[in-house]
Every structure is written in C-alpha cells, then in structure tokens.
Design a protein around this motif. Structure first.
Motif, PDB file in Angstrom:
ATOM      1  N   PRO A   1       5.402   9.747  10.775  1.00  0.00           N
ATOM      2  CA  PRO A   1       4.276  10.596  10.335  1.00  0.00           C
ATOM      3  C   PRO A   1       3.019  10.481  11.197  1.00  0.00           C
ATOM      4  N   GLY A   2       3.146   9.905  12.406  1.00  0.00           N
ATOM      5  CA  GLY A   2       1.945   9.716  13.220  1.00  0.00           C
ATOM      6  C   GLY A   2       1.106   8.567  12.683  1.00  0.00           C
ATOM      7  N   ALA A   3      -0.185   8.653  12.927  1.00  0.00           N
ATOM      8  CA  ALA A   3      -1.086   7.586  12.481  1.00  0.00           C
ATOM      9  C   ALA A   3      -1.517   7.830  11.044  1.00  0.00           C
ATOM     10  N   PHE A   4      -1.617   6.740  10.266  1.00  0.00           N
ATOM     11  CA  PHE A   4      -2.160   6.885   8.917  1.00  0.00           C
ATOM     12  C   PHE A   4      -3.663   7.171   9.060  1.00  0.00           C
ATOM     13  N   ALA A   5      -4.173   7.953   8.118  1.00  0.00           N
ATOM     14  CA  ALA A   5      -5.556   8.425   8.233  1.00  0.00           C
ATOM     15  C   ALA A   5      -6.566   7.288   8.369  1.00  0.00           C
TER      16      ALA A   5
ATOM     17  N   PRO B   1      14.305   2.738   7.035  1.00  0.00           N
ATOM     18  CA  PRO B   1      13.620   1.535   7.519  1.00  0.00           C
ATOM     19  C   PRO B   1      12.104   1.700   7.508  1.00  0.00           C
ATOM     20  N   SER B   2      11.403   0.579   7.619  1.00  0.00           N
ATOM     21  CA  SER B   2       9.935   0.621   7.588  1.00  0.00           C
ATOM     22  C   SER B   2       9.422   0.969   8.986  1.00  0.00           C
ATOM     23  N   ASP B   3       9.468   2.250   9.308  1.00  0.00           N
ATOM     24  CA  ASP B   3       9.013   2.731  10.621  1.00  0.00           C
ATOM     25  C   ASP B   3       7.622   3.352  10.507  1.00  0.00           C
ATOM     26  N   TYR B   4       7.529   4.527   9.905  1.00  0.00           N
ATOM     27  CA  TYR B   4       6.243   5.156   9.546  1.00  0.00           C
ATOM     28  C   TYR B   4       5.198   5.068  10.680  1.00  0.00           C
ATOM     29  N   ALA B   5       5.559   5.602  11.821  1.00  0.00           N
ATOM     30  CA  ALA B   5       4.688   5.455  12.995  1.00  0.00           C
ATOM     31  C   ALA B   5       4.661   6.749  13.789  1.00  0.00           C
ATOM     32  N   ILE B   6       3.976   6.712  14.937  1.00  0.00           N
ATOM     33  CA  ILE B   6       4.071   7.838  15.869  1.00  0.00           C
ATOM     34  C   ILE B   6       5.527   7.957  16.323  1.00  0.00           C
TER      35      ILE B   6
ATOM     36  N   LEU C   1       9.747  -3.751  17.996  1.00  0.00           N
ATOM     37  CA  LEU C   1      10.453  -4.482  16.929  1.00  0.00           C
ATOM     38  C   LEU C   1      11.259  -3.507  16.068  1.00  0.00           C
ATOM     39  N   ARG C   2      10.677  -2.352  15.816  1.00  0.00           N
ATOM     40  CA  ARG C   2      11.392  -1.343  15.021  1.00  0.00           C
ATOM     41  C   ARG C   2      12.612  -0.831  15.789  1.00  0.00           C
ATOM     42  N   ARG C   3      12.455  -0.641  17.094  1.00  0.00           N
ATOM     43  CA  ARG C   3      13.600  -0.234  17.939  1.00  0.00           C
ATOM     44  C   ARG C   3      14.721  -1.261  17.875  1.00  0.00           C
TER      45      ARG C   3
ATOM     46  N   ASN D   1       0.820  -1.198   0.000  1.00  0.00           N
ATOM     47  CA  ASN D   1       0.000   0.000   0.000  1.00  0.00           C
ATOM     48  C   ASN D   1       0.867   1.266   0.000  1.00  0.00           C
ATOM     49  N   LEU D   2       1.788   1.337   0.929  1.00  0.00           N
ATOM     50  CA  LEU D   2       2.684   2.496   0.994  1.00  0.00           C
ATOM     51  C   LEU D   2       3.802   2.377  -0.042  1.00  0.00           C
ATOM     52  N   GLY D   3       4.399   1.186  -0.132  1.00  0.00           N
ATOM     53  CA  GLY D   3       5.546   0.993  -1.022  1.00  0.00           C
ATOM     54  C   GLY D   3       5.234   1.362  -2.462  1.00  0.00           C
TER      55      GLY D   3
ATOM     56  N   GLY E   1       8.082 -15.374  -6.687  1.00  0.00           N
ATOM     57  CA  GLY E   1       6.990 -16.345  -6.699  1.00  0.00           C
ATOM     58  C   GLY E   1       5.697 -15.842  -6.096  1.00  0.00           C
ATOM     59  N   LYS E   2       5.622 -14.594  -5.677  1.00  0.00           N
ATOM     60  CA  LYS E   2       4.385 -14.091  -5.065  1.00  0.00           C
ATOM     61  C   LYS E   2       3.681 -13.225  -6.103  1.00  0.00           C
ATOM     62  N   THR E   3       2.473 -13.654  -6.496  1.00  0.00           N
ATOM     63  CA  THR E   3       1.762 -12.824  -7.473  1.00  0.00           C
ATOM     64  C   THR E   3       1.066 -11.679  -6.742  1.00  0.00           C
TER      65      THR E   3
ATOM     66  N   SER F   1      12.688   0.836   2.767  1.00  0.00           N
ATOM     67  CA  SER F   1      11.879  -0.325   3.130  1.00  0.00           C
ATOM     68  C   SER F   1      10.466   0.113   3.480  1.00  0.00           C
ATOM     69  N   ALA F   2       9.499  -0.567   2.875  1.00  0.00           N
ATOM     70  CA  ALA F   2       8.090  -0.356   3.250  1.00  0.00           C
ATOM     71  C   ALA F   2       7.480  -1.727   3.531  1.00  0.00           C
ATOM     72  N   LEU F   3       8.316  -2.594   4.125  1.00  0.00           N
ATOM     73  CA  LEU F   3       7.847  -3.939   4.456  1.00  0.00           C
ATOM     74  C   LEU F   3       6.893  -3.875   5.629  1.00  0.00           C
TER      75      LEU F   3
ATOM     76  N   PRO G   1       9.771 -11.668  12.091  1.00  0.00           N
ATOM     77  CA  PRO G   1      10.439 -12.247  10.910  1.00  0.00           C
ATOM     78  C   PRO G   1      10.672 -11.222   9.799  1.00  0.00           C
ATOM     79  N   VAL G   2       9.859 -10.185   9.738  1.00  0.00           N
ATOM     80  CA  VAL G   2      10.018  -9.184   8.670  1.00  0.00           C
ATOM     81  C   VAL G   2      10.774  -7.961   9.191  1.00  0.00           C
ATOM     82  N   ILE G   3      10.243  -7.348  10.238  1.00  0.00           N
ATOM     83  CA  ILE G   3      10.790  -6.054  10.686  1.00  0.00           C
ATOM     84  C   ILE G   3      12.213  -6.211  11.232  1.00  0.00           C
TER      85      ILE G   3
HETATM   86  N1  LIG Z   1       1.323   4.808  11.204  1.00  0.00           N
HETATM   87  C1  LIG Z   1       0.299   4.056  10.856  1.00  0.00           C
HETATM   88  O1  LIG Z   1      -0.857   4.288  11.273  1.00  0.00           O
HETATM   89  C2  LIG Z   1       0.497   2.907   9.910  1.00  0.00           C
HETATM   90  C3  LIG Z   1      -0.617   2.218   9.394  1.00  0.00           C
HETATM   91  C4  LIG Z   1      -0.400   1.176   8.488  1.00  0.00           C
HETATM   92  C5  LIG Z   1       0.895   0.811   8.129  1.00  0.00           C
HETATM   93  N2  LIG Z   1       1.951   1.490   8.672  1.00  0.00           N
HETATM   94  C6  LIG Z   1       3.331   1.094   8.338  1.00  0.00           C
HETATM   95  O2  LIG Z   1       3.633   1.358   6.977  1.00  0.00           O
HETATM   96  C7  LIG Z   1       4.556   0.360   6.487  1.00  0.00           C
HETATM   97  C8  LIG Z   1       4.000  -0.268   5.211  1.00  0.00           C
HETATM   98  O3  LIG Z   1       2.721  -0.820   5.497  1.00  0.00           O
HETATM   99  P1  LIG Z   1       1.633  -1.115   4.336  1.00  0.00           P
HETATM  100  O4  LIG Z   1       0.316  -0.812   4.910  1.00  0.00           O
HETATM  101  O5  LIG Z   1       2.065  -0.503   3.060  1.00  0.00           O
HETATM  102  O6  LIG Z   1       1.772  -2.701   4.247  1.00  0.00           O
HETATM  103  P2  LIG Z   1       1.224  -3.657   3.078  1.00  0.00           P
HETATM  104  O7  LIG Z   1       0.318  -2.971   2.150  1.00  0.00           O
HETATM  105  O8  LIG Z   1       0.755  -4.892   3.775  1.00  0.00           O
HETATM  106  O9  LIG Z   1       2.554  -4.001   2.256  1.00  0.00           O
HETATM  107  C9  LIG Z   1       3.574  -4.712   2.874  1.00  0.00           C
HETATM  108  C10 LIG Z   1       4.654  -5.049   1.876  1.00  0.00           C
HETATM  109  O10 LIG Z   1       5.580  -5.912   2.568  1.00  0.00           O
HETATM  110  C11 LIG Z   1       5.761  -7.086   1.779  1.00  0.00           C
HETATM  111  N3  LIG Z   1       5.979  -8.219   2.667  1.00  0.00           N
HETATM  112  C12 LIG Z   1       5.194  -8.650   3.673  1.00  0.00           C
HETATM  113  N4  LIG Z   1       5.740  -9.729   4.261  1.00  0.00           N
HETATM  114  C13 LIG Z   1       6.896  -9.966   3.623  1.00  0.00           C
HETATM  115  C14 LIG Z   1       7.908 -10.943   3.759  1.00  0.00           C
HETATM  116  N5  LIG Z   1       7.849 -11.900   4.678  1.00  0.00           N
HETATM  117  N6  LIG Z   1       8.959 -10.888   2.927  1.00  0.00           N
HETATM  118  C15 LIG Z   1       9.041  -9.932   1.982  1.00  0.00           C
HETATM  119  N7  LIG Z   1       8.107  -8.984   1.777  1.00  0.00           N
HETATM  120  C16 LIG Z   1       7.052  -9.005   2.601  1.00  0.00           C
HETATM  121  C17 LIG Z   1       4.473  -7.258   0.989  1.00  0.00           C
HETATM  122  O11 LIG Z   1       4.730  -8.050  -0.133  1.00  0.00           O
HETATM  123  P3  LIG Z   1       3.560  -8.838  -0.907  1.00  0.00           P
HETATM  124  O12 LIG Z   1       2.822  -7.777  -1.710  1.00  0.00           O
HETATM  125  O13 LIG Z   1       4.293  -9.800  -1.736  1.00  0.00           O
HETATM  126  O14 LIG Z   1       2.685  -9.455   0.157  1.00  0.00           O
HETATM  127  C18 LIG Z   1       4.165  -5.805   0.642  1.00  0.00           C
HETATM  128  O15 LIG Z   1       4.926  -5.400  -0.456  1.00  0.00           O
HETATM  129  C19 LIG Z   1       4.767  -0.613   7.644  1.00  0.00           C
HETATM  130  O16 LIG Z   1       5.882  -0.222   8.391  1.00  0.00           O
HETATM  131  C20 LIG Z   1       3.520  -0.406   8.488  1.00  0.00           C
HETATM  132  O17 LIG Z   1       3.665  -0.743   9.848  1.00  0.00           O
HETATM  133  C21 LIG Z   1       1.776   2.516   9.536  1.00  0.00           C
END
Ligand SMILES: NC(=O)c1ccc[n+]([C@@H]2O[C@H](COP(=O)([O-])OP(=O)(O)OC[C@H]3O[C@@H](n4cnc5c(N)ncnc54)[C@H](OP(=O)(O)O)[C@@H]3O)[C@@H](O)[C@H]2O)c1
Length: 304
Positions: A142-146, A101-106, A121-123, A12-14, A35-37, A71-73, A78-80
């Motif tokens: 950036p705080g909370a996403f809308a 890094p994939s932080d994007y939080a408060i 985990l991010r720490r 979504n973010l990436g 291999g992930k569609t 990173s926007a994982l 296992p991931v973070i």
């Molecule tokens: N501040 C807030 O309120 C708020 C709210 C939501 C998210 N966030 C943060 O924003 C960041 C991005 O979130 P998002 O909502 O964009 O997430 P998302 O839409 O679920 O996308 C996650 C991405 O990570 C990949 N991924 C997941 N597991 C993986 C693994 N094991 N190995 C490799 N790739 C993997 C996914 O790949 P696939 O497409 O192949 O599954 C996808 O590309 C995260 O840090 C999240 O915590 C913050």
C-alpha cells in the motif's frame, strides 16, 4: 463462516484488521503473545488466543481450523524471518491454505535487494513462503502509511518543506491510511482468488502536490526542498551503515529512513497500476485531505 487467524493482532495495523474482518462477518482468532500485557481490547466475539511465538506447536493451536493466516507482526530478522517462518510452518502443518505476510510497504517487487534492509527481510521470508507447495500467499503493498509523513526526514515542519532527493520533485509516491490498509487486507483475506500481490494506495502524490496539500491543510506556505543528489543520499546511507555497530538490531535507525527516502526518490514509491477497485465500493479510499487531516496538529505543532 470463514475463519481467519491474525498474528500481531494487538498492533496498530493488526487490531484494525481484526475489527474489519469482524465487521465483514469472519470468525476471527486474534493471536497475542503469551504473558505480554497489551492495552488492545477485542470485542467478545473475537477469539483471543495466547501463543508462544517461539513454538510451532503453540502456533499450530492458534491457526487450527483457519482458512487464512494474516500476519501484521512488526520487527526485524527475529520476527519477519524467524517468527513468520514458524507461523508459516504451523499454517502448513495445519493445512491452512492461505497466508498474508506482514509486508505492507512500497512495491519492492520493482527493485532488487541491497537497497532497504527492512524490505530485504521480507524478501527473504518470501523465499520460504513461495516454496510452500500448499500455501498461497498474498502480499499487500500500500505504499507508505500516512503517518510517515510526520517523520522529519520526509517533511521539515519547522521550515514548511517537503524534502526530496535527486532532480525530480514530481516523483509519484503512494500513501495509504491505516484504516484503508486494514479494510483492504481484511477483504483480501476473505477473497479466495486473491493474487500473489495486491498494490493499492489511498492517494498518490508527488513532493510538489504534497506541498500544495499541506499548504491547504495548515494555511502555511509549504514548498519542496531538494536535500541533495541520489548519489549523495546513497553515500550518506553507506557511511551511516559503516558506522553502525549493529545494523540488524534497531528497527528505525536514521539510515533505514534514508533507505526509504532513497527508494522513493529513485521512483520506487509509486506503482503504475493499482488494485484499488478489486473490492468495489467496499473500501472507501481516503482522499489526500482525509489522509493528512489526523496529523494536522503535527504539521502545525512543530512550526515554531
Ligand atoms: N508502509 C509503511 O509506511 C508502514 C509503516 C508502519 C508499519 N508498516 C508495517 O505494518 C506492519 C504492522 O506494523 P504496526 O505498525 O501495526 O506494528 P505494531 O503496532 O508495532 O504492532 C506489531 C505487532 O507485532 C507484535 N510483535 C512484535 N514483536 C513480536 C514478537 N517478537 N513476537 C510476537 N509478536 C510480536 C506486537 O505484539 P505486542 O503488542 O505484544 O508487542 C504487535 O501485535 C509491519 O509489517 C510494518 O512494517 C508499514
């Protein structure tokens, strides 16, 4: 031309970060899982690289030649911690000088560990990134996403209530639109002087002002509702955590949402100073009306 590798590019973010980087003239490498569609499609000028995230050597191929890894994982340990560690190692071995890094939080630099599993985990990952002698990290906070506002533990749509804990309905909370976060992250990726932390918000609201904004948006009378004391929410979190047989396995259990609610109600959801102006008018910060508008139907739909 600056080359940027984006991990989690299909997310979504990436995917928005990829689009924003491309619009700003960067050469973008979108890293997707082997291999992930995915339904995410990329413009032909984006180089899509399939990587085995379990393999540092595969990730090296995906970051080679880049000046920044973004990173926007999304995930848990296992991931973070583990996957981002391999990505970091790959970046270090390929002499990539910068990493977002994939932080994007408060702003969780304002409080210590033990209050929010996802942020801990991010720490934990920060310990590794900050030990890398040749990589400069930048965390976007950036705080909370809308869209989190549509979660039932923040707004009770049926009752038209903005929920809070503690004694203060006027605690500041930062909210950001996904597009603003993506644009700012892209600009930070292209900014060689970006500092360790960048704190931003599309809009800063309190439960009280949010109730006013939701009333304006929907034509319904939203008010605030105190859910309980801070001691009560902390007690509730502790009980739910004790009852959870595998607290490390579920991304969004109810107690994790309550941890964010506790953090925010304790005053950690709004930063005192923002770095919104760093890129001038290149980010069009959304107003509260613009932040809420995409979710109007959600605030109305559950009203019955
Ligand atoms: N501040 C807030 O309120 C708020 C709210 C939501 C998210 N966030 C943060 O924003 C960041 C991005 O979130 P998002 O909502 O964009 O997430 P998302 O839409 O679920 O996308 C996650 C991405 O990570 C990949 N991924 C997941 N597991 C993986 C693994 N094991 N190995 C490799 N790739 C993997 C996914 O790949 P696939 O497409 O192949 O599954 C996808 O590309 C995260 O840090 C999240 O915590 C913050």
């Amino acid at each position: 031309m600056v080359q940027v590798s984006v991990a989690g590019a299909s997310g979504n973010l990436g995917s928005r970060i990829v689009a924003s980087l491309q619009a700003r003239g960067a050469s973008v490498v979108a890293i997707v899982r082997t291999g992930k569609t995915s339904s995410t499609t990329f413009p032909p000028t984006v180089k899509v690289v399939e990587a085995d995230y379990a393999s540092v050597s595969s990730l090296r191929d995906a970051v080679r030649g880049s000046q920044v890894v973004v990173s926007a994982l999304q995930g848990l340990r296992p991931v973070i911690v583990e996957t981002q560690s391999r990505l970091l190692q790959a970046a270090a071995e390929e002499s990539v000088p910068r990493f977002i890094p994939s932080d994007y939080a408060i702003d969780f630099t304002t409080f210590g560990p033990g209050r929010n599993r996802n942020l801990d985990l991010r720490r934990e990952f920060w310990q590794q990134i900050d030990e890398q002698p040749n990589i400069r990290a930048t965390s976007i906070l950036p705080g909370a996403f809308a869209f989190t506002l549509t979660m039932p533990w923040f707004v009770d749509v049926a009752q038209a209530k903005v929920l809070y804990w503690g004694d203060n309905a006027d605690v500041a909370i930062d909210y950001s639109s996904l597009d603003n976060v993506a644009d700012y992250t892209a600009l930070a990726a292209l900014d060689d002087d970006a500092p360790r932390y960048l704190r931003v918000a599309s809009t800063t609201q309190t439960p009280t002002t949010l109730a006013v904004a939701l009333s304006r948006l929907t034509g319904r009378q939203f008010t605030t509702k105190r859910e309980g004391s801070l001691d009560e929410i902390r007690g509730k979190i502790a009980t739910l955590l004790q009852q959870d047989p595998s607290p490390g396995d579920n991304l969004r259990p109810y107690w994790q949402a309550l941890q964010f609610a506790e953090n925010i109600s304790s005053g950690f959801g709004g930063t005192k100073t923002h770095d919104n102006d760093r890129y001038g008018s290149q980010v069009k910060w959304a107003t509260i009306e613009e932040v809420l508008a995409p979710f109007k139907s959600a605030f109305l739909a559950r009203a019955g």
